[in-house]
Design a protein around this motif. Structure first.
Motif, PDB file in Angstrom:
ATOM      1  N   ILE A  54       0.939  -1.045   0.120  1.00 52.23           N
ATOM      2  CA  ILE A  54       0.157  -0.050  -0.120  1.00 52.23           C
ATOM      3  C   ILE A  54       1.082   1.440   0.184  1.00 52.23           C
ATOM      4  CG2 ILE A  54      -1.627   1.427   1.313  1.00 52.23           C
ATOM      5  CD1 ILE A  54      -3.090  -1.311   2.170  1.00 52.23           C
ATOM      6  N   GLY A  55       0.628   2.247  -1.015  1.00 51.94           N
ATOM      7  CA  GLY A  55       1.463   3.511  -0.960  1.00 51.94           C
ATOM      8  C   GLY A  55       2.451   3.180  -2.025  1.00 51.94           C
ATOM      9  N   LYS A  56       2.897   1.945  -2.686  1.00 46.50           N
ATOM     10  CA  LYS A  56       3.830   1.637  -3.792  1.00 46.50           C
ATOM     11  C   LYS A  56       2.863   2.001  -5.120  1.00 46.50           C
ATOM     12  CE  LYS A  56       6.941   0.536  -0.841  1.00 46.50           C
ATOM     13  NZ  LYS A  56       7.534  -1.032  -0.798  1.00 46.50           N
ATOM     14  N   HIS A  57       3.812   2.268  -6.053  1.00 50.09           N
ATOM     15  CA  HIS A  57       3.237   2.329  -7.294  1.00 50.09           C
ATOM     16  C   HIS A  57       3.103   0.757  -8.127  1.00 50.09           C
ATOM     17  CE1 HIS A  57       2.720   3.765 -11.647  1.00 50.09           C
ATOM     18  NE2 HIS A  57       2.443   4.771 -11.039  1.00 50.09           N
ATOM     19  N   PHE A  58       1.875   0.778  -8.734  1.00 48.37           N
ATOM     20  CA  PHE A  58       1.585  -0.692  -9.245  1.00 48.37           C
ATOM     21  C   PHE A  58       2.388  -1.059 -10.439  1.00 48.37           C
ATOM     22  CE2 PHE A  58      -0.167   1.468 -12.698  1.00 48.37           C
ATOM     23  CZ  PHE A  58      -0.538   0.782 -13.815  1.00 48.37           C
ATOM     24  N   SER A  59       3.350  -0.384 -10.885  1.00 44.17           N
ATOM     25  CA  SER A  59       4.179  -0.791 -11.712  1.00 44.17           C
ATOM     26  C   SER A  59       5.023  -1.806 -11.042  1.00 44.17           C
ATOM     27  CB  SER A  59       5.143   0.403 -12.520  1.00 44.17           C
ATOM     28  OG  SER A  59       5.625   1.096 -11.328  1.00 44.17           O
ATOM     29  N   MET A  60       5.253  -2.007  -9.847  1.00 46.56           N
ATOM     30  CA  MET A  60       6.301  -2.875  -9.323  1.00 46.56           C
ATOM     31  C   MET A  60       5.985  -4.387  -9.636  1.00 46.56           C
ATOM     32  SD  MET A  60       4.958  -2.660  -5.263  1.00 46.56           S
ATOM     33  CE  MET A  60       5.892  -4.070  -4.791  1.00 46.56           C
ATOM     34  N   PHE A  61       4.854  -4.529 -10.184  1.00 48.75           N
ATOM     35  CA  PHE A  61       4.396  -5.832 -10.404  1.00 48.75           C
ATOM     36  C   PHE A  61       4.509  -6.303 -11.940  1.00 48.75           C
ATOM     37  CE2 PHE A  61       0.776  -4.219  -7.581  1.00 48.75           C
ATOM     38  CZ  PHE A  61       1.289  -4.621  -6.420  1.00 48.75           C
ATOM     39  N   TYR A  62       4.974  -5.291 -12.707  1.00 50.05           N
ATOM     40  CA  TYR A  62       5.311  -5.474 -14.029  1.00 50.05           C
ATOM     41  C   TYR A  62       6.912  -6.001 -14.304  1.00 50.05           C
ATOM     42  CZ  TYR A  62       0.854  -3.319 -15.774  1.00 50.05           C
ATOM     43  OH  TYR A  62      -0.202  -2.728 -15.832  1.00 50.05           O
ATOM     44  N   THR A  63       7.042  -6.761 -15.324  1.00 46.47           N
ATOM     45  CA  THR A  63       8.153  -7.025 -15.876  1.00 46.47           C
ATOM     46  C   THR A  63       9.332  -6.078 -16.235  1.00 46.47           C
ATOM     47  OG1 THR A  63       7.673  -7.562 -18.076  1.00 46.47           O
ATOM     48  CG2 THR A  63       7.274  -9.383 -16.308  1.00 46.47           C
TER      49      THR A  63
END
Length: 639
Positions: free
Chosen positions: A183-192
């Motif tokens: 929570i609070g992190k950018h969702f791009s962290m889940f991308y390759t």
């Protein structure tokens, strides 16, 4: 009455009429002690009391028992005096005992000299709004519980900038992060890394803003670094004025479904390949059968001509050249039959190290000095069940292919290892013990497209006129016919490994000793019935038999042959073609055996049909055949 007083009275009357006309608000007065002193129509409608019933009563009677117990009515008046106004919401009680939710305003009223005269109290019934809010709250709570209860989907919200604002258990299960970690992190962290580099996260949000929704399938990263295939939906969430509030993001792990789809496609492709190979095999077998009939005629007639033209060297050279050409055709049909799995195999226990050792000299001369040959065999390798000649030919074929893949030289390793296939194995092989004979080279290797077509008949990479394209397909068909499996492994630039999985020979099985060949004169003169629907083959066979001194009777069909028996024709031996219309050779043999139980019968065939019953025990003459082979099988049949 003075004009001022009269005017004031009229004004007061108008005000009272105005107040009394209001029905959406309860407006009434209470004295400093909380006693009701006035009552309008709205108050009557909300609370159910007539004016005569309520004037002089304390206003606390509208409060619930719980609120009266904690002194809520007096506290409201005290607040109004202290702060100049009391405003709040709460439950109140009607005359009939029902509760309603209301918004209350209490204003203190003072005289010009500052004396407290009482309070003006305005009440509005907000029950409908309260119930709507409660319903909405309950719905939101249920929705929150629903989202929190979902574990197969990652459901979470993003801020307009793409930062995670909440996190459900499904998201934790699929992606591996606890809420406090994400929570609070950018969702791009889940991308390759590749997708982040090309701006895929921002493109998803921009598409959702522009079109209202973004949806696709792509690879995502878990906390542990592993990848999974995700089906992703991003919906833009807007307020009533159209302001972007954020995004709702739903992610589902579809890796297993994707893998299942790939497996299904591979199974379909394998089925298609099997059907294609079966169809080509039937076609090849049929062509080979007809071609063998033609070769039987050509070789038979050449053999008779050679015996009758004398010793003219020019004619002999022509006959020899024609014979060699026909024998090439024989080799070609044998390969086609091997691919179609319709060749006649003479299976026996074969010691692989001895077999390879026996053809080492031939291998060295065939491969040339630039190719180094190595062998790797364990000491206790079991014998396999195979046709010795066909297995030698398969090894030579594979070694020759290896040589052609190494024009600058290299090495060929021929090895073998014991293998076991279990009952529960997914392999197409039957459960049991096998020996894996491998031929590995250090050559050019094959790309995926070439490897996929390598065992197809007539496929070759050797150029026009430099190969038949039947070598690997022959090996494939031969191994499959034995109940084994042929596996070809190759990587472009890294060489090729061909594996022949051969069933282990049954314990106690030994090779049959070869019988001495009979001489041309060892068989007495016989009356032979030749049955074949092909007149050329029938004539050629008859000429070969007559040249041996036998009397020949011809029949073009099974029915015609049976008529000859009915007519009392003297017959010592019957040679019948296997593949004939209406009545095949096996059916004719069965009918003749009923009439003549002791009559020797030979089945002539262009390929190895699967026979059952007594027909499977009859001597078989493979086409094309020569005169010596005729002598041998006649001698075998007349014992």
């Amino acid at each position: 009455m003075s004009e001022n007083k009269k005017s004031a009275a009229i004004e007061e009357m108008r005000f009272r009429l105005l107040i009394d006309a209001v029905v959406d608000y309860a407006i009434y007065m209470i004295d400093p002690g909380g006693i009701i002193t006035s009552w309008n129509s709205g108050a009557k409608r909300f609370k159910g009391y007539e004016e005569a019933e309520i004037l002089g009563e304390h206003f606390s009677r509208f409060y619930t028992d719980e609120d009266r117990a904690v002194g809520m009515p007096q506290r409201a008046l005290d607040t109004a005096i202290r702060e100049g106004r009391f405003e709040g919401e709460g439950w109140r009680v009607r005359k009939d005992g029902t509760h309603f939710w209301c918004h209350v305003v209490i204003d203190p009223i003072y005289s010009p000299d500052g004396q407290l005269l009482g309070f003006a109290k305005i009440t509005r019934d907000l029950t409908d709004r309260k119930m709507a809010e409660e319903t909405l709250k309950q719905s939101e709570q249920q929705f929150r519980l629903l989202v929190q209860g979902v574990t197969d989907y990652a459901i979470y919200m993003l801020s307009p900038e793409g930062r995670v604002t909440n996190w459900n258990p499904g998201a934790q299960r699929i992606k591996g992060y606890a809420p406090n970690e994400v929570i609070g992190k950018h969702f791009s962290m889940f991308y390759t890394p590749e997708d982040r580099e090309i701006g895929e996260p921002q493109r998803a949000l921009e598409t959702a803003v522009r079109e209202g929704r973004f949806e696709n399938k792509s690879w995502r990263l878990r906390k542990d670094g592993t990848r999974f295939l995700a089906h992703v939906v991003v919906d833009a969430i807007r307020g009533e004025t159209g302001t972007l509030l954020g995004f709702a993001k739903i992610t589902r792990d579809v890796t297993e479904a994707h893998q299942a789809q790939l497996a299904l496609e591979q199974t379909r492709e394998a089925l298609f390949q099997a059907q294609k190979m079966q169809a080509i095999g039937q076609l090849s077998g049929g062509i080979a059968h007809d071609f063998n009939n033609l070769l039987t005629v050509i070789l038979g007639n050449l053999e008779i001509v050679r015996k009758r033209v004398g010793d003219d060297p020019k004619v002999s050279r022509l006959l020899e050249n024609a014979t060699q050409g026909a024998l090439r055709g024989v080799s070609l049909t044998q390969r086609m039959l091997a691919f179609a799995r319709r060749q006649e195999l003479k299976t026996e226990p074969v010691d692989i190290p001895k077999l390879v050792q026996g053809i080492t000299g031939l291998l060295r001369s065939s491969l040339g000095p630039g190719i180094r040959i190595e062998t790797q065999f364990p000491d206790d390798l079991e014998a396999v069940l195979a046709d010795t000649n066909q297995l030698e030919l398969a090894v030579l074929n594979l070694a020759t292919n290896a040589r052609d893949a190494m024009p600058e030289g290299g090495s060929v390793v021929i090895g073998a290892e014991p293998r076991v296939v279990l009952q529960q194995s997914q392999s197409t092989l039957a459960a049991g013990r096998y020996v894996c004979l491998s031929v590995t080279d250090t050559g050019e290797g094959m790309d995926d497209a070439t490897l996929a077509s390598a065992t197809d008949p007539f496929f070759t990479t050797k150029g026009l006129g430099k190969g038949t394209g039947l070598g690997l397909s022959m090996v494939h068909g031969f191994i499959e016919q034995l109940g084994g499996r042929f596996i070809l492994k190759s990587v472009k630039g890294q060489g090729t490994c061909a594996e022949l999985w051969l069933p282990v020979a049954v314990d106690g099985m030994t090779a049959k000793p070869l019988s001495p060949r009979p001489s041309m004169a060892s068989v007495p003169r016989l009356s032979v019935l030749v049955v074949d629907d092909d007149s050329l083959v029938r004539t050629s066979t008859s000429l070969l038999l007559e040249d041996l001194g036998h009397r020949v009777i011809g029949a073009a069909s099974g029915a015609q042959a049976l008529e000859l028996f009915d007519q009392g024709e003297v017959i010592d031996l019957m040679i019948t073609d296997m593949a004939m219309p209406k009545m095949n050779g096996a059916q004719l043999a069965h009918a003749v055996r009923v009439l003549k139980p002791d009559l020797p019968i030979i089945l002539a065939t262009g390929y190895a049909e699967r026979l059952e019953g007594f027909a499977a025990q009859l001597p078989r003459l493979s086409k094309p055949f020569n005169q010596m082979q005729l002598v041998e099988i006649i001698a075998q049949s007349m014992k």
